[in-house]
Scaffold this active site. Sequence first.
Site, PDB file in Angstrom:
ATOM      1  N   LYS A 288     -26.369 -13.916 -35.033  1.00 23.79           N
ATOM      2  CA  LYS A 288     -26.963 -15.357 -34.813  1.00 23.79           C
ATOM      3  C   LYS A 288     -28.557 -14.919 -34.404  1.00 23.79           C
ATOM      4  CE  LYS A 288     -23.394 -17.712 -35.047  1.00 23.79           C
ATOM      5  NZ  LYS A 288     -22.213 -17.795 -33.752  1.00 23.79           N
TER       6      LYS A 288
ATOM      7  N   TRP B 284     -16.710 -23.082 -29.046  1.00 20.90           N
ATOM      8  CA  TRP B 284     -16.586 -21.507 -28.814  1.00 20.90           C
ATOM      9  C   TRP B 284     -16.091 -21.318 -27.389  1.00 20.90           C
ATOM     10  CZ3 TRP B 284     -16.198 -19.335 -33.111  1.00 20.90           C
ATOM     11  CH2 TRP B 284     -17.174 -20.033 -33.946  1.00 20.90           C
TER      12      TRP B 284
ATOM     13  N   ASP C 131     -20.731 -15.385 -23.127  1.00 25.01           N
ATOM     14  CA  ASP C 131     -20.844 -15.423 -24.574  1.00 25.01           C
ATOM     15  C   ASP C 131     -22.420 -15.734 -24.880  1.00 25.01           C
ATOM     16  OD1 ASP C 131     -20.708 -15.735 -27.210  1.00 25.01           O
ATOM     17  OD2 ASP C 131     -19.198 -17.193 -27.479  1.00 25.01           O
TER      18      ASP C 131
HETATM   19  C1  PLP Z   1     -20.746 -17.813 -33.928  1.00 26.36           C
HETATM   20  C2  PLP Z   1     -20.351 -17.855 -32.414  1.00 26.36           C
HETATM   21  C3  PLP Z   1     -18.896 -17.184 -32.127  1.00 26.36           C
HETATM   22  C4  PLP Z   1     -18.173 -16.576 -33.148  1.00 26.36           C
HETATM   23  O1  PLP Z   1     -18.633 -15.295 -33.418  1.00 26.36           O
HETATM   24  P1  PLP Z   1     -18.053 -14.498 -34.317  1.00 26.36           P
HETATM   25  O2  PLP Z   1     -18.868 -13.164 -34.304  1.00 26.36           O
HETATM   26  O3  PLP Z   1     -17.952 -14.991 -35.729  1.00 26.36           O
HETATM   27  O4  PLP Z   1     -16.563 -14.097 -33.936  1.00 26.36           O
HETATM   28  C5  PLP Z   1     -18.664 -17.241 -30.686  1.00 26.36           C
HETATM   29  N1  PLP Z   1     -19.472 -17.777 -29.850  1.00 26.36           N
HETATM   30  C6  PLP Z   1     -20.742 -18.233 -30.163  1.00 26.36           C
HETATM   31  C7  PLP Z   1     -21.538 -19.180 -28.988  1.00 26.36           C
HETATM   32  C8  PLP Z   1     -21.231 -18.368 -31.336  1.00 26.36           C
HETATM   33  O5  PLP Z   1     -22.383 -19.284 -31.652  1.00 26.36           O
END
Ligand code: PLP
Length: 359
Positions: free
Chosen positions: A193, A102, A169
Site C-alpha cells: 500500500k 480488515w 495494522d
Molecule cells: C490491504 C490490507 C490488508 C491485507 O493485506 P495483505 O498483505 O493482502 O494480507 C490488511 N490490512 C489493511 C489495513 C489493508 O489495507
Amino acid sequence: MKKLHNFSAGPSILPQEVFEKAAAGVRDLNGSGLSILEMSHRSAPFKEIYNEAVSLVRELLGISDEMEVLFLTGGASTQFFMVPLNLLDEQGQAAYLDTGTWSTKAIKEVSQFGKVNVVASGKEDGYTSIPKSYAVPSASTYFHITSNNTIYGTQLHEVPQVDVPIVADMSSDIMSGPLNTDPYGVIYAGAQKNLGPAGTTLVIIRKSLLGKIERQIPTMLNYQTHIEKNSAFNTPPVFPIYATMLNLRWLKANGGLAGAKARNEEKAKVIYDEIDRNTLFEGVTVAEDRSLMNATFVLKDPSLEADFVERATSAGCVGIKGHRSVGGFRASIYNAMPKSSVQALVDQMQAFEHHVTSH
Ligand SMILES: *Cc1c(COP(=O)(O)O)cnc(C)c1O
C-alpha cells in the site's frame, strides 16, 4: 509511453524514481553482473540491502533497540493470526477495535488462540466513523487497532490512550507521517500500500512481549525464528525487500516522515475540498475521521457513476472505483502520489460538474 494517474488502493503507486532503480537492479545490480532476481539471499550485496532497509525503518520511525524489525511473507493477513499465536495465552484476553473489513478479519482469527474482546465497533454506522468511547481492560494482553481503514476511508488521528501495548495494522498508512512508537507492541504492514511492492510484510515487534506463552509455535510462524535469522530463516522475498529499501531511501531524501506528512495533508486537502465543494459529489465518512490515504466519496446521483468513471479514465485517472464491498469512489493518495495527480482528478470532477449541470 503515457504514465497514468494511479489511484489504486493496492498494489499501488511508488515514486517513478523507485520504479526506475528497481528495474535497473533487475537488469544488473550495481554493476555486479547479476540481477537482484538471481542473487543469493546469503550474498553480501543482498545482506547489505536488507541491513539498509532495516536501518532506514529504524531511522525513519525512530525505533529503539527494544524493538525488532522484520520483513516477512504472507501479507498483513498472516499477521492477523501470527500476533495472537505468538502473544496470546489460551487463558488470556486481547482487546480489538472494529473499524472495518480488515479489523473484522483480524478479529476472526483470535478465538482459536485465546479470548477476544471487541471493545467497540463502527459496524452500526457502516464504518463511516471511528468509535471513540470505549474502555480497554488493563488485563488485556494487547489492544489491536487498524490505524487506517483502506476500504472505508477512515483513519485514527489520535493514538488511543490505553495501559496495554498497542498492536497496529498500519498496512495503508505506514510511514505516512512521524510516529511515536512507544505505545506499540507490534506494528505490521503489508508493503503493497505505502511501502513497496506486494510480497513482503514489515513487522516491528517489541522483544519483551515474546516468550511469555506455553503454546508450541510452528517454526515458520514463530517471531523468534525470524528475529534470530534476520528474516532469512527461509528464502526471503529479495526483490520486494530491495524495492522497499529504494522507497525508504526516497522517503528519507524527501524530508523523511515529516516531509511525507506535509505532502499528504496538502494532497488530502485538495481532494476533500473538492468533494465538499462539488454539487454532484459527497464524502462518505465523518470529517474528523477522514483518511489522508484513501478518500472515499459518492455521486449523489449514482446513475451518473459509469459516465464519471469513463471520463476520468480517459483523462488518465485510473483505480478510482470504490472497493467492491462498498461501491462509490475511492481515491488512494499514498505517499508517492504527486499533488499534480490529485489535481488531475479534481479537474475531472469539476469538468464533470460543468458537463452535468449545463445539460
Ligand atoms: C490491504 C490490507 C490488508 C491485507 O493485506 P495483505 O498483505 O493482502 O494480507 C490488511 N490490512 C489493511 C489495513 C489493508 O489495507
